[in-house]
Design an enzyme around this catalytic site. Structure first.
Site, short mmCIF file in Angstrom:
data_model
loop_
_atom_site.label_atom_id
_atom_site.label_comp_id
_atom_site.label_asym_id
_atom_site.label_seq_id
_atom_site.Cartn_x
_atom_site.Cartn_y
_atom_site.Cartn_z
N ASP A 89 13.86 -0.36 -3.12
CA ASP A 89 14.01 0.72 -4.18
C ASP A 89 15.63 1.26 -4.50
OD1 ASP A 89 13.60 2.69 -3.06
OD2 ASP A 89 12.10 3.61 -3.53
N ASP A 263 3.10 -1.82 -5.21
CA ASP A 263 3.25 -1.26 -4.32
C ASP A 263 2.87 0.38 -3.90
OD1 ASP A 263 5.63 -0.11 -5.51
OD2 ASP A 263 5.81 1.29 -4.12
N CYS A 301 -14.73 -6.38 6.81
CA CYS A 301 -13.51 -6.86 6.76
C CYS A 301 -13.32 -7.20 8.60
CB CYS A 301 -12.85 -5.08 7.23
SG CYS A 301 -11.17 -5.52 7.66
N CYS A 303 -10.34 -6.84 10.20
CA CYS A 303 -8.95 -6.41 10.87
C CYS A 303 -9.16 -6.39 12.05
CB CYS A 303 -8.06 -5.19 10.13
SG CYS A 303 -8.98 -3.71 10.50
N CYS A 306 -11.41 -2.94 12.94
CA CYS A 306 -13.42 -3.44 12.50
C CYS A 306 -13.44 -4.00 13.36
CB CYS A 306 -12.95 -3.81 10.68
SG CYS A 306 -12.92 -2.43 9.87
N HIS A 332 -6.49 -0.69 8.60
CA HIS A 332 -7.26 -1.85 8.43
C HIS A 332 -7.24 -1.19 6.86
CE1 HIS A 332 -11.00 -1.85 6.16
NE2 HIS A 332 -10.83 -0.47 5.44
ZN LIG Z 1 -11.38 -3.51 9.04
#
Ligand SMILES: [Zn+2]
Length: 367
Positions: A89, A263, A301, A303, A306, A332
């Site tokens: 930016d 973003d 999820c 990830c 998780c 996560h």
């Molecule tokens: Zn997760």
């Protein structure tokens, strides 16, 4: 620059933007790496979670460690160990949101006090172009004036006037090799000022266009109406960037209206304050109800947080201020928003964005 729109579904688009450091698929959620780090995470993790581009912050990197240090060490990609696309930016948002630090605004630029040590500094379009050229980002942003939410109309009009004046000058300033430059339209939610700003910025022929001055505290409905009115006024063959939105509902609303990039610090900031963004809504992990909860943060999820840890364990870590807890929540939250965005992209390609959005929003209400 090449930007290819590969599929559309209503106003929504799926595309590929090619930069000097590779491609990014759109719609794209861009994790924020203000000080050359997506807080808590190694860049390899950021990539493995599905990010294809990260943001850096001109204001903060200018003061610490300075663009000359980063430039001399090979540029921002080398410095931070991220070899994919980077967007920087301009620093305008920081300067104008830290209003108490502004000393003077004139047609040539803005003078303000650094938040680091209070020394006076001046940003002009040429100066922020120079900083971003030294950083070597793939996408540089124009210096703009972001008026506060609820500002008087003459204040908004002045922000639009200065933003155009500065954009015209920054467009002519030297850039890093292959660096793209995006213009920013202001005008808050005022239809006439927003249209005027878009007309003026589009006429300057930038590589992409951003909607700035939104998601700064105004009501959500007029904000989304502004996006719906604004997106069709932006050239269809260039990427469209909504600056500063990152909640799941907001992401889906702006994608549906034709935005390609966005973003927000929300997923990383929420992670550091003990909140999980999940497909069933937000969870405050400090809550006693999770003390013996053996489920993952989000059963949908994939990830690392998780797949290996329980809510009970993460709650314990958060309450004991253990860094791993905040790291797992950050991992996560980013995975959730990157996965949501990838899901929206696949839905656009299949012509099913409306049903994807409806199902996602319905599930978000069930926590
Ligand atoms: Zn997760």
């Amino acid at each position: 620059m090449s930007f290819e729109v590969s599929a559309t579904d209503g106003e929504a688009r799926a595309g590929i933007l090619t930069t000097a450091h590779g491609e990014l698929r759109t719609p794209a959620f861009m994790p924020v790496g203000t000080k050359a780090t997506v807080k808590m995470l190694d860049p390899m993790e950021v990539r493995s979670l599905g990010a294809e581009i990260v943001l850096g912050n001109t204001y903060h990197l200018h003061f610490r460690p300075g663009e000359d240090v980063i430039g001399d060490l090979g540029g921002l990609h080398t410095f931070m160990g991220w070899d994919g696309p980077i967007l920087t930016d301009s620093g305008g948002y920081q300067v104008f949101s830290l209003r108490d630090t502004i000393l003077a605004v004139d047609d040539a630029g803005v003078t303000f006090r650094s938040v680091y040590d209070g020394t006076a500094e001046r940003f002009t379009p040429e100066a922020v172009a120079g900083i971003q050229a030294r950083l070597g980002s793939d996408i540089a942003m124009c210096l703009d004036v972001c008026a506060p939410a609820g500002g008087a109309r003459d204040e908004l009009a002045e922000a639009v006037r200065l933003t155009t004046l500065w954009a015209a000058r920054q467009r002519l300033a030297p850039r890093a090799p292959g660096q793209l430059l995006f213009g920013i339209a202001q005008g808050a939610t005022d239809p006439e000022l927003r249209r005027r700003s878009i007309d003026e910025i589009v006429a300057l022929d930038f590589d992409g266009h951003a909607l700035g001055g939104l998601s700064v505290g105004e009501a959500r409905d007029p904000m989304f109406e502004t996006v719906a009115d604004a997106a069709p006024l932006l050239p269809a063959d260039r990427p469209r960037y909504f600056m500063g939105i990152g909640d799941p509902e907001g992401i889906l609303e702006v994608i549906e209206r034709g935005v390609d990039m966005f973003d927000c610090v929300l997923p990383t900031r929420m992670g550091r304050t003990g909140t999980a963004l999940t497909s069933a809504g937000r969870l405050n992990l400090k809550n006693a109800s999770f003390a013996r909860d053996e489920r993952p943060l989000d059963e949908r999820c994939d990830c690392p947080a998780c797949s290996r840890f329980t809510r009970a364990y993460i709650r314990h870590l958060v309450n004991q201020h253990e860094l791993l807890g905040l790291r797992l929540l950050t991992v996560h939250n980013l995975r959730f928003l990157l996965g949501l965005t990838a899901g929206a992209r696949a839905a656009i390609e299949a012509g099913k964005l409306a049903s994807f959005k409806a199902e996602t929003l319905e599930r978000l209400d069930t926590a």
